[in-house]
Design a protein around this motif. Structure first.
Motif, PDB file in Angstrom:
ATOM      1  N   LYS A 169      32.906 -17.375 -36.199  1.00  0.00           N
ATOM      2  CA  LYS A 169      32.318 -18.125 -35.206  1.00  0.00           C
ATOM      3  C   LYS A 169      31.626 -19.407 -35.843  1.00  0.00           C
ATOM      4  O   LYS A 169      31.071 -20.278 -35.270  1.00  0.00           O
ATOM      5  CB  LYS A 169      31.089 -17.498 -34.573  1.00  0.00           C
ATOM      6  CG  LYS A 169      31.687 -16.393 -33.442  1.00  0.00           C
ATOM      7  CD  LYS A 169      30.531 -15.581 -32.927  1.00  0.00           C
ATOM      8  CE  LYS A 169      31.181 -14.539 -31.948  1.00  0.00           C
ATOM      9  NZ  LYS A 169      30.197 -13.873 -31.233  1.00  0.00           N
ATOM     10  N   GLY A 170      31.535 -19.512 -37.274  1.00  0.00           N
ATOM     11  CA  GLY A 170      31.120 -20.725 -38.058  1.00  0.00           C
ATOM     12  C   GLY A 170      29.437 -20.717 -38.165  1.00  0.00           C
ATOM     13  O   GLY A 170      29.031 -21.882 -38.257  1.00  0.00           O
ATOM     14  N   LEU A 171      28.974 -19.555 -37.946  1.00  0.00           N
ATOM     15  CA  LEU A 171      27.506 -19.685 -37.960  1.00  0.00           C
ATOM     16  C   LEU A 171      26.696 -19.473 -39.211  1.00  0.00           C
ATOM     17  O   LEU A 171      25.534 -19.640 -39.237  1.00  0.00           O
ATOM     18  CB  LEU A 171      27.060 -18.385 -37.148  1.00  0.00           C
ATOM     19  CG  LEU A 171      27.488 -18.261 -35.595  1.00  0.00           C
ATOM     20  CD1 LEU A 171      26.974 -16.954 -35.109  1.00  0.00           C
ATOM     21  CD2 LEU A 171      26.961 -19.468 -34.777  1.00  0.00           C
ATOM     22  N   LEU A 172      27.550 -19.251 -40.338  1.00  0.00           N
ATOM     23  CA  LEU A 172      27.079 -19.059 -41.613  1.00  0.00           C
ATOM     24  C   LEU A 172      27.392 -20.102 -42.557  1.00  0.00           C
ATOM     25  O   LEU A 172      27.279 -19.952 -43.746  1.00  0.00           O
ATOM     26  CB  LEU A 172      27.414 -17.683 -42.179  1.00  0.00           C
ATOM     27  CG  LEU A 172      26.878 -16.504 -41.362  1.00  0.00           C
ATOM     28  CD1 LEU A 172      27.560 -15.265 -41.808  1.00  0.00           C
ATOM     29  CD2 LEU A 172      25.561 -16.368 -41.192  1.00  0.00           C
ATOM     30  N   GLU A 173      28.012 -21.267 -42.119  1.00  0.00           N
ATOM     31  CA  GLU A 173      28.665 -22.377 -42.815  1.00  0.00           C
ATOM     32  C   GLU A 173      27.558 -22.892 -43.925  1.00  0.00           C
ATOM     33  O   GLU A 173      28.065 -23.365 -44.973  1.00  0.00           O
ATOM     34  CB  GLU A 173      29.177 -23.448 -42.172  1.00  0.00           C
ATOM     35  CG  GLU A 173      30.209 -23.090 -41.185  1.00  0.00           C
ATOM     36  CD  GLU A 173      31.333 -22.527 -42.021  1.00  0.00           C
ATOM     37  OE1 GLU A 173      32.114 -23.309 -42.868  1.00  0.00           O
ATOM     38  OE2 GLU A 173      31.757 -21.271 -42.222  1.00  0.00           O
ATOM     39  N   ASP A 174      26.190 -22.983 -43.404  1.00  0.00           N
ATOM     40  CA  ASP A 174      25.173 -23.660 -44.373  1.00  0.00           C
ATOM     41  C   ASP A 174      24.432 -22.596 -45.364  1.00  0.00           C
ATOM     42  O   ASP A 174      23.653 -22.988 -45.874  1.00  0.00           O
ATOM     43  CB  ASP A 174      24.473 -24.540 -43.407  1.00  0.00           C
ATOM     44  CG  ASP A 174      24.827 -25.466 -42.969  1.00  0.00           C
ATOM     45  OD1 ASP A 174      26.036 -26.084 -43.711  1.00  0.00           O
ATOM     46  OD2 ASP A 174      24.671 -25.989 -41.768  1.00  0.00           O
ATOM     47  N   ARG A 175      24.882 -21.310 -45.184  1.00  0.00           N
ATOM     48  CA  ARG A 175      24.104 -20.332 -45.959  1.00  0.00           C
ATOM     49  C   ARG A 175      24.519 -20.439 -47.335  1.00  0.00           C
ATOM     50  O   ARG A 175      25.789 -20.628 -47.606  1.00  0.00           O
ATOM     51  CB  ARG A 175      24.418 -18.996 -45.112  1.00  0.00           C
ATOM     52  CG  ARG A 175      23.693 -17.829 -45.892  1.00  0.00           C
ATOM     53  CD  ARG A 175      23.654 -16.711 -44.986  1.00  0.00           C
ATOM     54  NE  ARG A 175      23.179 -15.541 -45.607  1.00  0.00           N
ATOM     55  CZ  ARG A 175      23.326 -14.056 -45.192  1.00  0.00           C
ATOM     56  NH1 ARG A 175      23.558 -13.971 -43.857  1.00  0.00           N
ATOM     57  NH2 ARG A 175      22.723 -13.238 -46.041  1.00  0.00           N
ATOM     58  N   ASP A 176      23.663 -19.947 -48.179  1.00  0.00           N
ATOM     59  CA  ASP A 176      23.865 -20.071 -49.598  1.00  0.00           C
ATOM     60  C   ASP A 176      24.609 -18.746 -49.997  1.00  0.00           C
ATOM     61  O   ASP A 176      24.193 -17.625 -49.668  1.00  0.00           O
ATOM     62  CB  ASP A 176      22.549 -20.306 -50.571  1.00  0.00           C
ATOM     63  CG  ASP A 176      22.324 -21.816 -50.408  1.00  0.00           C
ATOM     64  OD1 ASP A 176      23.007 -22.736 -50.379  1.00  0.00           O
ATOM     65  OD2 ASP A 176      21.115 -22.193 -50.914  1.00  0.00           O
ATOM     66  N   VAL A 177      25.641 -18.895 -51.147  1.00  0.00           N
ATOM     67  CA  VAL A 177      26.189 -17.724 -51.568  1.00  0.00           C
ATOM     68  C   VAL A 177      26.599 -17.985 -52.909  1.00  0.00           C
ATOM     69  O   VAL A 177      26.916 -18.886 -53.274  1.00  0.00           O
ATOM     70  CB  VAL A 177      27.413 -17.310 -50.847  1.00  0.00           C
ATOM     71  CG1 VAL A 177      28.304 -18.445 -50.946  1.00  0.00           C
ATOM     72  CG2 VAL A 177      28.110 -15.984 -51.121  1.00  0.00           C
ATOM     73  N   THR A 178      26.383 -16.920 -53.825  1.00  0.00           N
ATOM     74  CA  THR A 178      26.745 -16.996 -55.274  1.00  0.00           C
ATOM     75  C   THR A 178      28.168 -16.413 -55.777  1.00  0.00           C
ATOM     76  O   THR A 178      28.290 -15.257 -55.285  1.00  0.00           O
ATOM     77  CB  THR A 178      25.779 -16.245 -56.125  1.00  0.00           C
ATOM     78  OG1 THR A 178      24.325 -16.876 -55.828  1.00  0.00           O
ATOM     79  CG2 THR A 178      25.855 -16.254 -57.530  1.00  0.00           C
ATOM     80  N   ILE A 179      28.774 -17.152 -56.140  1.00  0.00           N
ATOM     81  CA  ILE A 179      30.359 -16.960 -56.403  1.00  0.00           C
ATOM     82  C   ILE A 179      30.707 -16.939 -57.886  1.00  0.00           C
ATOM     83  O   ILE A 179      29.869 -17.756 -58.646  1.00  0.00           O
ATOM     84  CB  ILE A 179      31.213 -17.518 -55.632  1.00  0.00           C
ATOM     85  CG1 ILE A 179      31.235 -19.137 -55.846  1.00  0.00           C
ATOM     86  CG2 ILE A 179      30.883 -17.022 -54.111  1.00  0.00           C
ATOM     87  CD1 ILE A 179      32.531 -19.626 -55.300  1.00  0.00           C
ATOM     88  N   GLU A 180      31.598 -16.113 -58.412  1.00  0.00           N
ATOM     89  CA  GLU A 180      32.065 -16.396 -59.894  1.00  0.00           C
ATOM     90  C   GLU A 180      33.044 -17.238 -59.565  1.00  0.00           C
ATOM     91  O   GLU A 180      34.224 -17.002 -59.031  1.00  0.00           O
ATOM     92  CB  GLU A 180      32.229 -15.010 -60.785  1.00  0.00           C
ATOM     93  CG  GLU A 180      30.995 -14.312 -60.808  1.00  0.00           C
ATOM     94  CD  GLU A 180      31.422 -13.005 -61.844  1.00  0.00           C
ATOM     95  OE1 GLU A 180      32.484 -12.880 -61.928  1.00  0.00           O
ATOM     96  OE2 GLU A 180      30.664 -12.475 -62.173  1.00  0.00           O
ATOM     97  N   VAL A 181      33.204 -18.503 -60.591  1.00  0.00           N
ATOM     98  CA  VAL A 181      34.301 -19.118 -60.802  1.00  0.00           C
ATOM     99  C   VAL A 181      34.893 -19.442 -62.141  1.00  0.00           C
ATOM    100  O   VAL A 181      33.870 -18.964 -63.237  1.00  0.00           O
ATOM    101  CB  VAL A 181      33.958 -20.668 -60.183  1.00  0.00           C
ATOM    102  CG1 VAL A 181      33.562 -20.568 -58.680  1.00  0.00           C
ATOM    103  CG2 VAL A 181      33.019 -21.190 -61.071  1.00  0.00           C
ATOM    104  N   GLU A 182      35.842 -19.751 -62.523  1.00  0.00           N
ATOM    105  CA  GLU A 182      36.626 -19.748 -63.599  1.00  0.00           C
ATOM    106  C   GLU A 182      36.165 -21.112 -64.355  1.00  0.00           C
ATOM    107  O   GLU A 182      36.013 -22.056 -63.783  1.00  0.00           O
ATOM    108  CB  GLU A 182      38.014 -19.879 -63.824  1.00  0.00           C
ATOM    109  CG  GLU A 182      38.962 -18.971 -64.685  1.00  0.00           C
ATOM    110  CD  GLU A 182      40.365 -19.000 -64.647  1.00  0.00           C
ATOM    111  OE1 GLU A 182      40.889 -19.972 -64.798  1.00  0.00           O
ATOM    112  OE2 GLU A 182      40.630 -17.943 -63.848  1.00  0.00           O
ATOM    113  N   GLN A 183      35.412 -20.743 -65.582  1.00  0.00           N
ATOM    114  CA  GLN A 183      35.182 -22.040 -66.203  1.00  0.00           C
ATOM    115  C   GLN A 183      36.122 -22.922 -66.815  1.00  0.00           C
ATOM    116  O   GLN A 183      37.114 -22.565 -67.083  1.00  0.00           O
ATOM    117  CB  GLN A 183      34.306 -21.450 -67.442  1.00  0.00           C
ATOM    118  CG  GLN A 183      33.168 -22.562 -68.028  1.00  0.00           C
ATOM    119  CD  GLN A 183      32.069 -22.143 -69.152  1.00  0.00           C
ATOM    120  OE1 GLN A 183      32.779 -21.100 -69.858  1.00  0.00           O
ATOM    121  NE2 GLN A 183      31.067 -22.560 -69.125  1.00  0.00           N
TER     122      GLN A 183
END
Length: 468
Positions: free
Chosen positions: A193-207
């Motif tokens: 529903k697009g209610l969490l778009e501004d919430r922070d989340v920690t992801i792992e990305v390739e350096q």
């Protein structure tokens, strides 16, 4: 593929480029001839070579813009190179074959984007699943590993082709209770529903890779940097960002798993060979002209190195061999101190279409200021609107600005339409400086204001050369 007729191509070029009808017509025909060639029997296709073009005209009249817009219109791989950056073999400088390698890299980027667009829906679905797992983590399982498993992990890190070898599936690393499962379903629903778009989340990305051995190997068709980076273990780092941004990063990663890169490279090579456009600017600078200097041999050497590329040859790239037989070459130069006949005869013969672009008149400057999509005046109006200010130019003011640009170009060096940017920056410097501190309102640029701001500079020739 959306095929456009020569008239349609010219009509689209008219939206951005004022005048130069002869040049637009010539490039439109040259481009459409490539489509015509593809409709012929295979045997005849090989015999029909592209009609390369040489554009001559002062700087700032639209040579580069015509070629750049052309590539955008037909969605073709396009690179702009400057002839002065190349040197003949044995000198320090770029190898002429690098222009073809750059073109293939651009084609790969375009093909990759096309493939990513096709799998985006599926990649977005997987990305959302990952975000849900990150927002509602499961219970971590205790890792019990023996020496043999650790040795297998170390070996898998040295096998770059197996992307999943050192990634144990997320589901095998965590335990999911009924409570966590229900919470994940609730979060997934909120996410849809697009209610969490501004919430922070920690992801792992390739350096990003850090190994860059320079251009030496790249110029031999070997991407040593990529080879070394693939041999090194992939390092992942944690980044905290909004759900909206994290989704895009994860979509890119998921898309890479879903597409076939061998197919991308093969299609990119075909796209380069049949649709590629290379724009060689400043070609007049490698013509010997009347100047008998020590650099003349080197300039002629560059011409001789460019010749086989334009004539048609096979260039080795990191994606595979590429034939230049049907790449369209558009060369351009001001030819103020030399002329096209100063190029070596063999190279002249490879550019059968010659187009001279005209110097811009006052009427052209008026049109350039107002008519093109996102014209110069529209850009300044939009910039001031960001400060809540309405900027208005009277017709008389526009005529005056165009007249000043024409006169200054005539009295000093002719730099074409670029002169307008210089004059407008000087004219609007006070407005741009004061704008953020002003209250909401309207500012009208009149002919009197143009005279007041620029008259002293125009009358003082030394000042004109320095400021405008």
């Amino acid at each position: 593929m959306d095929i456009k007729t020569p008239k349609q191509i010219v009509s689209l070029l008219d939206e951005y480029i004022i005048g130069q009808d002869e040049a637009k017509k010539a490039v439109a025909v040259a481009l459409y001839n490539r489509y015509r060639r593809m409709q012929l029997p295979k045997k005849m296709q090989g015999d029909i070579t592209p009609k390369n073009m040489l554009m001559a005209g002062p700087t700032g009249v639209g040579k580069t813009e015509i070629a750049r817009r052309l590539a955008i219109i037909v969605d073709a791989p396009f690179v702009k190179v400057e002839a002065t950056k190349f040197t003949e073999v044995g000198y320090v400088g770029r190898d002429v074959e690098s222009m073809v390698r750059d073109l293939v890299s651009e084609a790969v980027r375009m093909e990759e984007k096309d493939q990513f667009d096709h799998v985006r829906a599926q990649a977005a679905k997987e990305a959302n699943k990952t975000i849900v797992r990150l927002l509602v983590p499961g219970i971590k399982k205790e890792k019990r590993r023996n020496q043999m498993q650790e040795l297998q992990d170390m070996m898998s890190m040295l096998m770059p082709n197996d992307q999943n070898a050192n990634n144990v599936p997320e589901a095998d690393q965590e335990e999911v209770t009924d409570e966590i499962r229900n919470e994940r379903l609730s979060v997934a629903e909120q996410l849809d529903k697009g209610l969490l778009e501004d919430r922070d989340v920690t992801i792992e990305v390739e350096q990003a890779p850090k190994i860059n051995p320079g251009n030496m190997m790249n110029q031999m068709g070997v991407d040593m940097g990529s080879m070394l980076n693939e041999m090194m273990p992939k390092k992942r780092v944690k980044r905290t960002m909004s759900v909206r941004d994290a989704r895009e990063v994860l979509i890119q990663e998921e898309s890479k798993k879903l597409v076939d890169y061998d197919s991308i490279y093969q299609k990119a090579i075909e796209r380069t060979s049949n649709s590629g456009i290379i724009f060689i600017d400043e070609i007049d600078k490698i013509a010997a002209g009347n100047k008998k200097t020590s650099g003349e041999v080197s300039r002629e050497g560059v011409q001789r190195d460019i010749l086989p590329i334009v004539e048609g040859s096979t260039v080795q790239t990191k994606y595979g061999p590429v034939s230049t037989d049907h790449i369209l070459f558009i060369a351009a130069g001001a030819f103020s101190e030399s002329k096209p006949s100063d190029l070596i005869p063999e190279l002249q013969g490879r550019f059968p279409i010659r187009v001279e672009l005209n110097a811009l008149t006052k009427e052209d400057f008026v049109k350039i200021l107002k008519d093109p999509a996102d014209s110069l005046l529209e850009q300044y109006v939009a910039l001031m609107k960001a400060d809540g200010i309405k900027l208005v130019f009277t017709k008389e003011a526009v005529d005056k600005i165009a007249q000043i640009a024409f006169d200054v170009n005539k009295g000093t060096d002719n730099i074409g339409a670029r002169r307008l940017s210089t004059i407008l920056e000087k004219l609007l410097e006070d407005v741009l400086y004061e704008g953020p501190d002003m209250a909401m309102g309207e500012i009208t640029i009149t002919e009197a204001y143009v005279d007041k701001k620029l008259s002293d500079i125009i009358t003082n020739k030394d000042l004109t050369k320095f400021i405008l």
